[in-house]
Scaffold this active site. Structure first.
Site, PDB file in Angstrom:
ATOM      1  CB  SER A 453       4.904  -9.042   1.996  1.00 27.92           C
ATOM      2  OG  SER A 453       4.612  -7.814   1.404  1.00 27.92           O
ATOM      3  CG  HIS A 714       0.887   1.512  -4.723  1.00 26.50           C
ATOM      4  ND1 HIS A 714       1.654   2.328  -3.925  1.00 26.50           N
ATOM      5  CD2 HIS A 714      -0.027   0.950  -3.910  1.00 26.50           C
ATOM      6  CE1 HIS A 714       1.211   2.273  -2.685  1.00 26.50           C
ATOM      7  NE2 HIS A 714       0.192   1.442  -2.648  1.00 26.50           N
ATOM      8  CB  CYS A 746       3.355  -0.586   0.885  1.00 25.40           C
ATOM      9  SG  CYS A 746       2.098  -1.588   1.716  1.00 25.40           S
TER      10      CYS A 746
HETATM   11  N1  GLN Z   1       3.827  -6.053   6.461  1.00 28.70           N
HETATM   12  C1  GLN Z   1       2.836  -5.948   5.429  1.00 28.70           C
HETATM   13  C2  GLN Z   1       3.453  -6.268   4.077  1.00 28.70           C
HETATM   14  O1  GLN Z   1       4.573  -5.967   3.883  1.00 28.70           O
HETATM   15  C3  GLN Z   1       2.232  -4.572   5.373  1.00 28.70           C
HETATM   16  C4  GLN Z   1       1.169  -4.482   4.322  1.00 28.70           C
HETATM   17  C5  GLN Z   1       0.356  -3.218   4.353  1.00 28.70           C
HETATM   18  O2  GLN Z   1       0.776  -2.230   4.849  1.00 28.70           O
HETATM   19  N2  GLN Z   1      -0.822  -3.259   3.800  1.00 28.70           N
HETATM   20  O3  GLN Z   1       2.824  -6.807   3.212  1.00 28.70           O
HETATM   21 ZN    ZN Z   2       1.559  -0.527   3.516  1.00 24.88          ZN
END
Ligand code: GLN
Ligand code: ZN
Length: 776
Positions: A453, A714, A746
């Site tokens: 994302s 985060h 992430c």
């Molecule tokens: N592909 C998702 C993102 O990038 C993975 C999110 C997650 O790991 N919670 O938002």
């Molecule tokens: Zn993640």
């Protein structure tokens, strides 16, 4: 004790959702946090919500004055409530205490959310649920003292309205067992070693609750069911024996119910609680059975958690009744019916879902319906089975209707899962795949990518909301999303990333998006469940056999690929995560449901490949969180969860690079499972722990592609080139060079564009520099 103690009610619930039927609490606290309302306004809104809850529970059949209504409100988190009540507030927030040392709402929220440079308390998963609690910090220096009388005030508030409620508090053993040592504590310090210092404050708390009018208090001790805590089962049972010896001996205390939800109470804990001078014990009978014999129960009430507090199904009331009979056989003074856990894990009310298929609605029980079930069982206990025969019958009829309803079992889906053979779970040798992929993708050393994302801007949310309301037509919305994708692709090309993503702007949520596009799922309008603090999610309901009526992501991924020569990653959510973040049918093994979801994803992957997508990521951030609390149950879980991921991905050609992503850095028990997923590339969280996990991966012998996160998404903080380089050097030094990937921890959806662009630029710069330092 000389005065006769009040009877425990025949039926109760261990807790009720506190967010409000329309998330009133979220609105009230967020308005307060933003500075729009003062603390009195917030307190008034909370009091109103509590009042409405008590009235609702009384209307549903719980007694106003028999302690059957739990007082389980929380502004943010129940663990934090208990920690604050006993004064366990980290030093860095100490200045926010009142002059008398009291901890007010300001300090409470500051510790929960952080303030300036003062980091918030860590947050982590509450047992095997999707709820997250705040981890108390306790050291040798923590001075336990009554620091907040909020619990007693709520009892008095209820009393003034004519209610005798049962306040619910996290018990002392669980509070300490879930705590972490403060930074000031010496290495190896165990918060549980402070139990004897903590107990006098609990005694004081209990006396205050009695004085405020509580006749019963519920102390939640789920630590006693867990085999996944640092303390052993035996240590926890010993701690419980000590704790309840002391609390039981307190003079002006209310009667004590000790509750052990979420899994089976260990035999040692059963023995400890049986022997303790307490009046009632609540056990989770949906997740465990009843031991052959327990001493000391004659004068006690056993509260049978027979109505499942974790799922949304109306379930088998007849079976629940049967479990109460098993419990009665243990020879306790009396038996009561209850939910297995607090109802904080389920939405409020099925009657709020006017758009649900009435057939499906008739199989469901949210919190209010579960209260009704408890009331029914309580009537049966009081008046005999004949009094509830009709209700039992009605529940059985609904259950039978569900079993034979169209869609619950789909012949084509069943035939497919029944026909699976070993080869369907196997992609062949990794070595062969790597060669094919290297040849096809021709990526540089240390390839860079992101997790999927890109920032979900206000503009994107607004467009989605307008589309949902019908104000933005399908064609316009599609054009909007395509423009967004094009922007994200251009940005990544400008930044010089190697494997690109389309940014996921079309997704509200990584699970709900798929649920909305698969058969067998339903989504709710008001089915919100607290995730943490003011955050709630609306899990989808997986009620029937799962299949994919049409391709889901293919058009977006192909469009994105058409804009670039770099490989575009297809982006899917894995079967385990889809199950973990939904309410899943309870009428067949999870493994069967997982394989159905896996086959739908397998078809999606085949379509992505046909459309020319060469890299496909299947996210499994929830793999670790579904891990059962009981060690004995873990191998079976890991077997089916890994198998479902493999089933989803094993149809991919050797040359297609399959990625997976996991959102945590505790690899401990799951490291072998992660290797067994057999993905070509795995991205994991590593930045927050400064790459600690790299060592674990290296020593585990993990040999496939691996991207330890170098950027903690985060927080809005931008990682410097130096910082990233340090993590990269560590990865390069410890892991097979050709297998190392460079990526953030992430997805970027919660971040703003400003910090994202700078962070990714630093990531690319650090990578380029690192490439020049390593042997070619
Ligand atoms: N592909 C998702 C993102 O990038 C993975 C999110 C997650 O790991 N919670 O938002
Ligand atoms: Zn993640």
């Amino acid at each position: 004790m000389s005065d006769p103690r009040p009877q425990f009610p025949r039926g109760t619930i261990l807790g009720y959702p506190r967010i409000g039927r329309r998330r009133e609490l979220k609105r009230a606290v967020e308005a307060h946090w933003s500075g729009a309302t003062d603390v009195q306004t917030l307190e008034r809104a909370a009091a109103e919500l509590r009042r409405a809850t008590r009235e609702r529970l009384a209307a549903l059949g719980l007694g106003r004055d028999d302690s059957s209504i739990p007082e389980s409100f929380s502004f943010y988190d129940q663990v934090h409530d208990a920690a604050v009540a006993v004064g366990a507030l980290p030093e860095r927030f100490g200045a926010r205490r009142g002059d008398d040392g009291r901890i007010g709402l300001d300090a409470y929220f500051a510790a929960a959310r952080g303030a300036g440079d003062d980091a918030p308390l860590e947050m982590t998963k509450w047992f095997d649920t999707n709820y997250h609690y705040l981890v108390p910090e306790i050291g040798p220096e923590t001075a336990f003292a009554m620091s907040c009388d909020r619990f007693a005030r709520q009892v008095a508030e209820a009393r003034a309205d004519g209610f005798t409620v049962r306040p619910v508090l996290v018990g002392p053993v669980t509070l300490l067992a879930l705590s972490k040592a403060t930074d000031a504590a010496p290495a190896g310090f165990d918060p549980l070693s402070r139990l004897d210092d903590l107990l006098p404050v609990y005694v004081e708390l209990l006396e205050g609750l009695r004085a405020a009018g509580a006749e019963w208090v519920q102390l939640d001790e789920p630590a006693l069911v867990s085999e996944s805590l640092p303390a052993t089962t035996a240590q926890l049972a010993d701690a419980a024996a000590r704790a309840y010896e002391v609390l039981g001996a307190a003079t002006g205390r209310p009667s004590l119910l000790v509750a052990a939800p979420y899994a089976q109470l260990s035999d040692a804990a059963w023995a400890a609680l049986g022997a303790a001078p307490i009046e009632a014990i609540a056990v989770d009978l949906t997740r465990g059975g009843v031991p052959a014999a327990v001493g000391g129960l004659a004068g006690k009430t056993l509260v049978g958690g027979v109505v499942d507090g974790r799922n949304v199904w109306r379930g088998d009331l007849e079976a629940a009744w049967g479990r109460l009979s098993d419990l009665a056989a243990l020879g306790a003074g009396s038996v009561a019916a209850a939910t297995s856990t607090s109802l904080q894990h389920v939405p409020h009310d099925v009657d709020d879902e006017s758009a649900l298929d009435p057939r499906l609605a008739s199989w469901l029980a949210f919190a209010d319906q579960k209260v009704g079930q408890v009331v029914t069982l309580a009537t049966g206990l009081a008046e005999g089975r004949a009094a509830i025969e009709d209700a039992l019958m009605e529940a059985s009829v609904a259950l039978a209707a569900r079993r034979s309803s169209p869609g619950v079992r789909d012949g084509a889906v069943r035939a497919r899962t029944a026909g699976l053979v070993d080869a369907d779970f196997d992609r062949g040798a990794y070595g062969t795949r790597v060669e094919a992929q290297d040849a096809q993708l021709a990526l540089p050393l240390l390839p860079t990518t992101t997790i999927g994302s890109f920032p979900q801007t206000d503009e994107i949310r607004r467009a989605r909301a307008r589309h949902g309301r019908g104000e933005l037509g399908a064609a316009e919305y599609e054009r909007f999303l395509r423009d967004e994708i094009a922007r994200v692709v251009t940005l990544q090309e400008d930044l010089g990333l190697d494997v690109l993503v389309h940014g996921e702007a079309e997704r509200n949520d990584m699970v709900q998006y798929f649920a909305e596009h698969l058969d067998g799922f339903a989504v709710t309008e008001n089915g919100w469940v607290q995730s943490y603090g003011s955050r709630a999610t609306r899990p989808s309901i997986l009620w029937g056999d799962v299949s994919r009526p049409a391709p889901i992501t293919v058009a977006w991924s192909t469009f994105a690929q058409s804009l670039t020569d770099k490989p575009m990653k297809g982006m899917l959510t894995g079967p385990v995560t889809i199950l973990a973040w939904s309410f899943v049918r309870d009428d067949q093994p999870l493994s069967e449901t997982a394989n159905q979801v896996a086959l739908a994803l397998r078809d999606e992957i085949a379509d992505l490949e046909d459309a020319g997508i060469r890299v496909i990521q299947v996210d499994e951030p929830a793999l670790r969180e579904l891990l059962p609390l009981a060690v004995a149950d873990q191998p079976a879980y890991l077997a089916w969860s890994v198998a479902s991921f493999r089933l989803a991905t094993a149809g991919a050609a050797p040359a297609t690079q399959v990625h997976t992503h996991l959102c945590y850095s505790e690899f401990d028990v799951v490291i072998d499972a992660i290797a067994a997923l057999d993905a070509d590339v795995t991205s994991i969280e590593a930045a927050r722990s400064r790459g600690e996990v790299i060592g674990d991966i290296a020593s585990s012998g993990f040999a496939a592609g691996i991207g330890p996160g170098v950027y903690d998404i985060h927080s809005p903080r931008v990682p410097s080139v130096d910082e990233i380089s340090e993590l990269l050097d560590r990865a390069v030094a410890e892991l097979p060079l050709r297998r190392v990937w460079v990526n953030p921890d992430c997805g970027l959806k919660t971040r703003g564009y400003g910090e994202t662009v700078t962070s990714l630029r630093n990531l690319v710069e650090a990578t380029r520099a690192a490439r020049t330092r390593v042997p070619a």
